[in-house]
Design a protein around this motif. Structure first.
Motif, short mmCIF file in Angstrom:
data_model
loop_
_atom_site.label_atom_id
_atom_site.label_comp_id
_atom_site.label_asym_id
_atom_site.label_seq_id
_atom_site.Cartn_x
_atom_site.Cartn_y
_atom_site.Cartn_z
N LEU A 179 0.84 -1.19 0.00
CA LEU A 179 0.00 0.00 0.00
C LEU A 179 0.88 1.25 0.00
O LEU A 179 1.83 1.34 0.77
CB LEU A 179 -0.90 0.02 1.23
CG LEU A 179 -1.97 -1.07 1.28
CD1 LEU A 179 -2.65 -1.07 2.64
CD2 LEU A 179 -2.99 -0.84 0.19
N LYS A 180 0.54 2.20 -0.88
CA LYS A 180 1.20 3.50 -0.89
C LYS A 180 0.12 4.55 -1.02
O LYS A 180 -0.59 4.60 -2.03
CB LYS A 180 2.16 3.62 -2.08
CG LYS A 180 3.52 3.08 -1.82
CD LYS A 180 4.47 3.48 -2.93
CE LYS A 180 5.83 2.88 -2.68
NZ LYS A 180 6.73 3.09 -3.80
N ASP A 181 -0.01 5.40 -0.02
CA ASP A 181 -1.03 6.44 0.02
C ASP A 181 -2.41 5.83 -0.23
O ASP A 181 -2.87 5.02 0.54
CB ASP A 181 -0.72 7.55 -0.99
CG ASP A 181 0.60 8.24 -0.69
OD1 ASP A 181 0.95 8.34 0.49
OD2 ASP A 181 1.29 8.66 -1.64
N LYS A 182 -3.08 6.22 -1.31
CA LYS A 182 -4.41 5.69 -1.62
C LYS A 182 -4.35 4.73 -2.79
O LYS A 182 -5.33 4.57 -3.52
CB LYS A 182 -5.36 6.84 -1.93
CG LYS A 182 -5.60 7.73 -0.74
CD LYS A 182 -6.59 8.82 -1.05
CE LYS A 182 -6.81 9.69 0.17
NZ LYS A 182 -7.81 10.70 -0.06
N HIS A 183 -3.19 4.10 -2.98
CA HIS A 183 -3.02 3.17 -4.09
C HIS A 183 -2.54 1.81 -3.59
O HIS A 183 -1.83 1.73 -2.60
CB HIS A 183 -1.99 3.71 -5.10
CG HIS A 183 -2.48 4.87 -5.89
ND1 HIS A 183 -2.39 6.16 -5.44
CD2 HIS A 183 -3.08 4.93 -7.11
CE1 HIS A 183 -2.90 6.97 -6.34
NE2 HIS A 183 -3.33 6.25 -7.37
N LEU A 234 -6.09 2.49 -7.80
CA LEU A 234 -6.65 3.46 -6.87
C LEU A 234 -7.70 2.78 -5.99
O LEU A 234 -8.57 2.07 -6.49
CB LEU A 234 -7.28 4.63 -7.62
CG LEU A 234 -7.89 5.73 -6.79
CD1 LEU A 234 -6.80 6.46 -6.00
CD2 LEU A 234 -8.64 6.72 -7.66
#
Length: 178
Positions: A98-102, A116
């Motif tokens: 997971l990276k930020d909202k992705h 996304l």
């Protein structure tokens, strides 16, 4: 032969239901959902039980009867207890993070795949190879799981790819060398 539509839907005590003409709105501890119901179907709420009835006796009304009841039932279940889909990555070097909202997937391509994460969906990555998708809208949870799986569907020769938890891949025998 309509049987599913006849079943009443029991509403838990922590779920609120509002029916305004053809729009049903259901809210609970996990979220709030609303859906427009066809004019061929009527929805009635009494004593924390939802009843779905046909307004006409046509083929389309019969088709929408069971569908509408199932969609409303899924809404009630979703806002009271979330839906969950589990995916597993099988293959050398296949991993997720997971990276930020992705959601970043490494699936053996020359580039990572970014997906996304929709609003209202929670994703947990276990040991870089397990993806747990939870949310209160069954349609969105299932569609996101199908989208992730479509990036590298399981193949029958080595069994590599993105699989649903518990999915069994029928293996094929490869070419026999002389």
């Amino acid at each position: 032969m309509v049987r599913i539509g006849k079943l009443p839907i029991k509403v838990p005590s922590n779920v609120q239901v509002e029916v305004n003409e053809n729009i049903i709105q259901i809210s609970g501890p996990h979220g709030k959902l609303f859906r427009k119901i066809s004019d061929l179907i009527s929805v009635k709420l009494s004593d924390n039980i939802i009843y779905v009835k046909k307004n006409e006796d046509t083929r389309i009304a019969n088709q929408l009867y069971g569908l509408s009841r199932t969609l409303i039932n899924n809404m009630v279940i979703g806002v009271s207890q979330k839906f969950e889909r589990t995916l597993q990555l099988q293959g050398v070097g296949y991993r997720a993070q997971l990276k930020d909202k992705h959601l970043v997937l490494n699936l053996g391509y020359s580039h990572p795949i970014l997906i996304l994460i929709p609003v209202g969906i929670d994703i947990i990555v276990e040991k870089n190879v397990g993806i747990i998708i939870t949310g209160f809208d069954k349609e969105v949870v299932g569609q996101l799981a199908a989208t992730i799986r479509s990036k590298r569907p399981p193949e029958p020769y080595k069994g590599k790819g993105v699989l649903y938890k518990g999915e069994i891949i029928k293996r094929k025998v490869g070419k026999s060398g002389k």
